[in-house]
Write a protein that holds these residues in place. Structure first.
Motif, PDB file in Angstrom:
ATOM      1  N   GLU A 156       0.651  -1.402   0.324  1.00  7.46           N
ATOM      2  CA  GLU A 156      -0.242  -0.126   0.008  1.00  7.46           C
ATOM      3  C   GLU A 156       0.717   1.488  -0.012  1.00  7.46           C
ATOM      4  O   GLU A 156       1.547   1.482   0.925  1.00  7.46           O
ATOM      5  CB  GLU A 156      -1.322  -0.073   1.582  1.00  7.46           C
ATOM      6  N   PHE A 157       0.635   2.240  -1.308  1.00  5.40           N
ATOM      7  CA  PHE A 157       1.593   3.364  -1.131  1.00  5.40           C
ATOM      8  C   PHE A 157       0.683   4.678  -1.338  1.00  5.40           C
ATOM      9  O   PHE A 157       1.577   5.366  -1.734  1.00  5.40           O
ATOM     10  CB  PHE A 157       2.307   3.011  -2.599  1.00  5.40           C
ATOM     11  N   GLY A 158      -0.410   4.410  -1.059  1.00  6.33           N
ATOM     12  CA  GLY A 158      -1.542   5.708  -0.512  1.00  6.33           C
ATOM     13  C   GLY A 158      -0.915   6.802  -0.553  1.00  6.33           C
ATOM     14  O   GLY A 158      -1.802   8.027  -0.903  1.00  6.33           O
ATOM     15  N   THR A 159      -0.480   6.833   1.248  1.00  4.30           N
ATOM     16  CA  THR A 159       0.191   8.221   1.779  1.00  4.30           C
ATOM     17  C   THR A 159      -0.093   9.441   1.072  1.00  4.30           C
ATOM     18  O   THR A 159      -1.014  10.250   1.681  1.00  4.30           O
ATOM     19  CB  THR A 159       0.412   7.712   2.958  1.00  4.30           C
ATOM     20  N   ARG A 160       0.230   9.514   0.420  1.00  2.00           N
ATOM     21  CA  ARG A 160      -0.045  11.592  -0.171  1.00  2.00           C
ATOM     22  C   ARG A 160      -0.839  11.746  -1.129  1.00  2.00           C
ATOM     23  O   ARG A 160      -0.842  12.938  -1.038  1.00  2.00           O
ATOM     24  CB  ARG A 160       2.346  11.102  -1.204  1.00  2.00           C
ATOM     25  N   ARG A 161      -1.285  10.356  -1.287  1.00  2.00           N
ATOM     26  CA  ARG A 161      -2.899  11.140  -2.024  1.00  2.00           C
ATOM     27  C   ARG A 161      -3.812  10.735  -1.144  1.00  2.00           C
ATOM     28  O   ARG A 161      -4.828  10.775  -2.027  1.00  2.00           O
ATOM     29  CB  ARG A 161      -2.814   9.839  -3.036  1.00  2.00           C
ATOM     30  N   THR A 196       6.130  -2.770   7.222  1.00  3.98           N
ATOM     31  CA  THR A 196       6.793  -1.499   5.580  1.00  3.98           C
ATOM     32  C   THR A 196       7.740  -1.698   5.442  1.00  3.98           C
ATOM     33  O   THR A 196       8.072  -2.943   5.590  1.00  3.98           O
ATOM     34  CB  THR A 196       7.150  -0.140   7.478  1.00  3.98           C
ATOM     35  N   LYS A 197       7.372  -1.538   3.705  1.00  3.73           N
ATOM     36  CA  LYS A 197       7.998  -1.804   2.477  1.00  3.73           C
ATOM     37  C   LYS A 197       8.256  -0.702   1.618  1.00  3.73           C
ATOM     38  O   LYS A 197       7.562   0.512   2.176  1.00  3.73           O
ATOM     39  CB  LYS A 197       7.945  -2.423   1.801  1.00  3.73           C
ATOM     40  N   GLY A 198       9.666  -0.500   1.466  1.00  2.00           N
ATOM     41  CA  GLY A 198      10.179   1.210   0.865  1.00  2.00           C
ATOM     42  C   GLY A 198      11.178   0.753  -0.071  1.00  2.00           C
ATOM     43  O   GLY A 198      11.800   0.091  -0.260  1.00  2.00           O
ATOM     44  N   THR A 199      11.030   1.706  -1.801  1.00  2.00           N
ATOM     45  CA  THR A 199      11.649   1.779  -2.310  1.00  2.00           C
ATOM     46  C   THR A 199      12.845   2.823  -1.882  1.00  2.00           C
ATOM     47  O   THR A 199      13.414   2.937  -0.934  1.00  2.00           O
ATOM     48  CB  THR A 199      11.463   1.002  -4.037  1.00  2.00           C
ATOM     49  N   HIS A 200      13.116   3.727  -3.269  1.00  2.00           N
ATOM     50  CA  HIS A 200      13.259   5.163  -3.389  1.00  2.00           C
ATOM     51  C   HIS A 200      12.562   6.084  -4.685  1.00  2.00           C
ATOM     52  O   HIS A 200      12.328   4.959  -5.111  1.00  2.00           O
ATOM     53  CB  HIS A 200      15.121   5.036  -3.791  1.00  2.00           C
TER      54      HIS A 200
HETATM   55  O1  LIG Z   1       8.777   2.619  -1.684  1.00  2.00           O
HETATM   56  C1  LIG Z   1       8.111   3.483  -2.296  1.00  2.00           C
HETATM   57  O2  LIG Z   1       8.341   2.814  -3.122  1.00  2.00           O
HETATM   58  C2  LIG Z   1       6.749   4.424  -2.436  1.00  2.00           C
HETATM   59  C3  LIG Z   1       6.511   4.556  -1.668  1.00  2.00           C
HETATM   60  C4  LIG Z   1       5.663   5.168  -1.744  1.00  2.00           C
HETATM   61  C5  LIG Z   1       4.834   5.908  -3.029  1.00  2.00           C
HETATM   62  N1  LIG Z   1       5.441   5.848  -3.924  1.00  2.00           N
HETATM   63  C6  LIG Z   1       6.623   4.849  -3.659  1.00  2.00           C
END
Ligand SMILES: O=C(O)c1cccnc1
Ligand SMILES: Nc1ncnc2c1ncn2[C@@H]1O[C@H](COP(=O)(O)OP(=O)(O)OP(=O)(O)O)[C@@H](O)[C@H]1O
Ligand SMILES: O=P(O)(O)OC[C@H]1O[C@H](OP(=O)(O)OP(=O)(O)O)[C@H](O)[C@@H]1O
Length: 480
Positions: A156-161, A196-200
């Motif tokens: 789930e990547f939605g927080t900013r939107r 939690t997961k994340g890239t860049h």
């Molecule tokens: O970790 C990511 O790649 C990420 C997280 C939030 C929104 N877009 C991408």
């Protein structure tokens, strides 16, 4: 969840009705309200109930602070100071029944029942619906996404939107209930224990002289968590080749790159080509993550095109439920106290679907013992004995009563569980991991025809003959 002060998170008309009850000294009258929705969202065959955790923490902390009372005094000159004194003593002393989070639920069945003094049951409508409607909506959307990618990693990547911070964290939790594996939101991770997961981001690449340098420096800093975003300049000519070089360098240090992320362009074509390039470089363990305005429909299409994507980052479409941004759950009075007794009440409407079903009700999930599958949800008036005595049931469609089905070898599982009794929380709510398992078991109760994403079969929600008769009698009475 730490306590939040949400008592005035209500509509003014609730306070006005509380005032009028106080004024007429009817505030202690018993009342029964039920919450339900009339139409399933997204054309789905089921919804995934969610929101109870926050409802419980809301009820636990429900009291008017001095600041609340001072504010209310400025809002309505008719409010008598003695009313504000009554609010100062206010606590939730009622009872609450609710579906479990993660349960599959359907239209026109009670999902929450609140009983108690009208002074209290009226106040809580707004917040209860707010929590149930949003979280159930997002959990349902997440279940649709999980359905098209049963074996992949879903993030789930939605927080900013998202529609602000509350929606982001509670939406992340709802998504996790319905089968997402992780969230990018660290606060949701901390509050609820969601992985939690994340890239860049592209900014990391843009902030370096070259893409390769950016990748190398990221890999040096986080050698065990390297997922590289390869689409800043040119995915196939620059991004993927640079990522391959970094993966090879990591191998010399005994490390394995985790994945590359694609965030634009034709995700089917790019993922297939990138897969070939990675495999030819001996990097078959490097996975492919995709993001970019994904939803269940695009994911399904990408799979149909043979996309080689292992992991999906889903943001805007999930967290805002973009194709249907609201669930229309309602909270209706079904019984009131008169002369010391509860009597059923109805809300009549020109639209037959909007006529409420009167009386304090129970819901049973009727599971066929031979197949182990759910046949229908059966709504009874509280205290009916047919189910308890395992009598054969006639399941008839309230809109088409001539369509009916008999069942005798069944298990009747109550949908609603008592959570609060006279202001006391009975048992601690289940852990999030148990809620996820419960959700999976719920899915297993259903034939795939009810679960499919497109044009699902309609799962029957039926009224007992007594509940149906009460409704017809009250309609008749009001017609007169
Ligand atoms: O970790 C990511 O790649 C990420 C997280 C939030 C929104 N877009 C991408
Ligand atoms: N093969 C595909 N089939 C169907 N939809 C796709 C496919 N590839 C990408 N999409 C989706 O199409 C939408 C738009 O992608 P498009 O390629 O037009 O813009 P973009 O690459 O995101 O452009 P930008 O560089 O502005 O980000 C996104 O929702 C994306 O997920
Ligand atoms: O598309 P969604 O489903 O909403 O998923 C979240 C999006 O947020 C990020 O983009 P953004 O352009 O905000 O930042 P970026 O520079 O990291 O791409 C990310 O790259 C995704 O595309």
């Amino acid at each position: 969840m730490s306590s939040e002060h949400l008592t005035l998170h209500t509509d003014k008309y609730q306070i006005n009705m509380m005032y009028a009850h106080w004024f007429h000294q009817t505030l202690d009258q018993r009342s029964v309200f039920e919450a339900y929705f009339r139409k399933l969202p997204f054309g789905n065959g089921f919804a995934v109930f969610s929101g109870l955790e926050r409802i419980v923490s809301y009820l636990r902390d429900l009291r008017f602070s001095e600041a609340d009372l001072a504010y209310l005094a400025t809002q309505e000159e008719n409010y008598d100071p003695a009313f504000l004194e009554a609010l100062r003593q206010f606590r939730f002393t009622g009872s609450l029944w609710s579906a479990q989070e993660g349960s599959l639920v359907f239209a026109n069945e009670p999902l929450i029942r609140v009983e108690g003094r009208i002074f209290e049951t009226q106040l809580v409508e707004t917040a209860l619906l707010n929590f149930m409607n949003y979280q159930t909506l997002i959990a349902t959307k997440a279940a649709r996404i999980r359905q098209v990618a049963p074996d992949d990693i879903l993030m789930e990547f939605g927080t900013r939107r998202a529609q602000e911070a509350d929606a982001a964290v509670w939406g992340a939790r709802a998504s996790y209930i319905a089968g997402f594996d992780a969230t990018s939101n660290m606060r949701a991770g901390m509050l609820f224990g969601i992985p939690t997961k994340g890239t860049h981001a592209h900014a990391w690449v843009q902030d370096h002289e070259t893409e390769e340098e950016a990748f190398r420096r990221f890999a040096e800093a986080l050698p065990d968590h390297v997922t590289l975003l390869v689409d800043t300049y040119d995915t196939l000519r620059s991004g993927v080749p640079n990522a391959i070089r970094i993966a090879k360098q990591l191998e010399t240090k005994g490390k394995r790159m985790k994945a590359i992320r694609l965030d634009s362009g034709d995700l089917a074509y790019l993922s297939k080509t990138a897969r070939t390039m990675l495999d030819e470089a001996g990097l078959d363990y490097v996975q492919i993550v995709a993001s970019n305005d994904l939803d269940e429909s695009i994911i399904l299409h990408l799979k149909a095109q043979g996309a080689r994507i292992d992991s999906w980052g889903v943001g805007t479409q999930l967290i805002t439920a973009a194709d249907q941004p609201s669930l229309g759950g309602v909270y209706k009075l079904v019984a009131r106290e008169r002369d010391g007794k509860l009597e059923p009440v109805i809300k009549i409407s020109g639209n037959p679907e909007k006529v409420s079903t009167p009386g304090r009700k129970e819901v049973f999930r009727i599971v066929n013992k031979e197949t182990g599958k759910a046949e229908a949800d059966y709504i009874t008036l509280a205290g009916e004995r047919d189910i308890e005595e395992q009598r054969p049931l006639k399941l008839f469609d309230p809109v088409h009563p001539y369509m009916s089905k008999n069942i005798s070898n069944y298990e009747a599982i109550p949908l609603l569980r008592q959570i609060y009794a006279d202001g006391k929380l009975l048992d601690p709510l289940p852990a999030l991991s148990d809620i996820r398992e419960h959700h999976k078991r719920q899915l297993a109760l259903y034939w795939p025809e009810y679960l499919r994403k497109l044009n699902p079969e309609i799962y029957p929600v039926v009224l007992s003959p007594a509940a149906w008769k009460l409704k017809m009698d009250l309609i008749e009475k009001y017609r007169e």
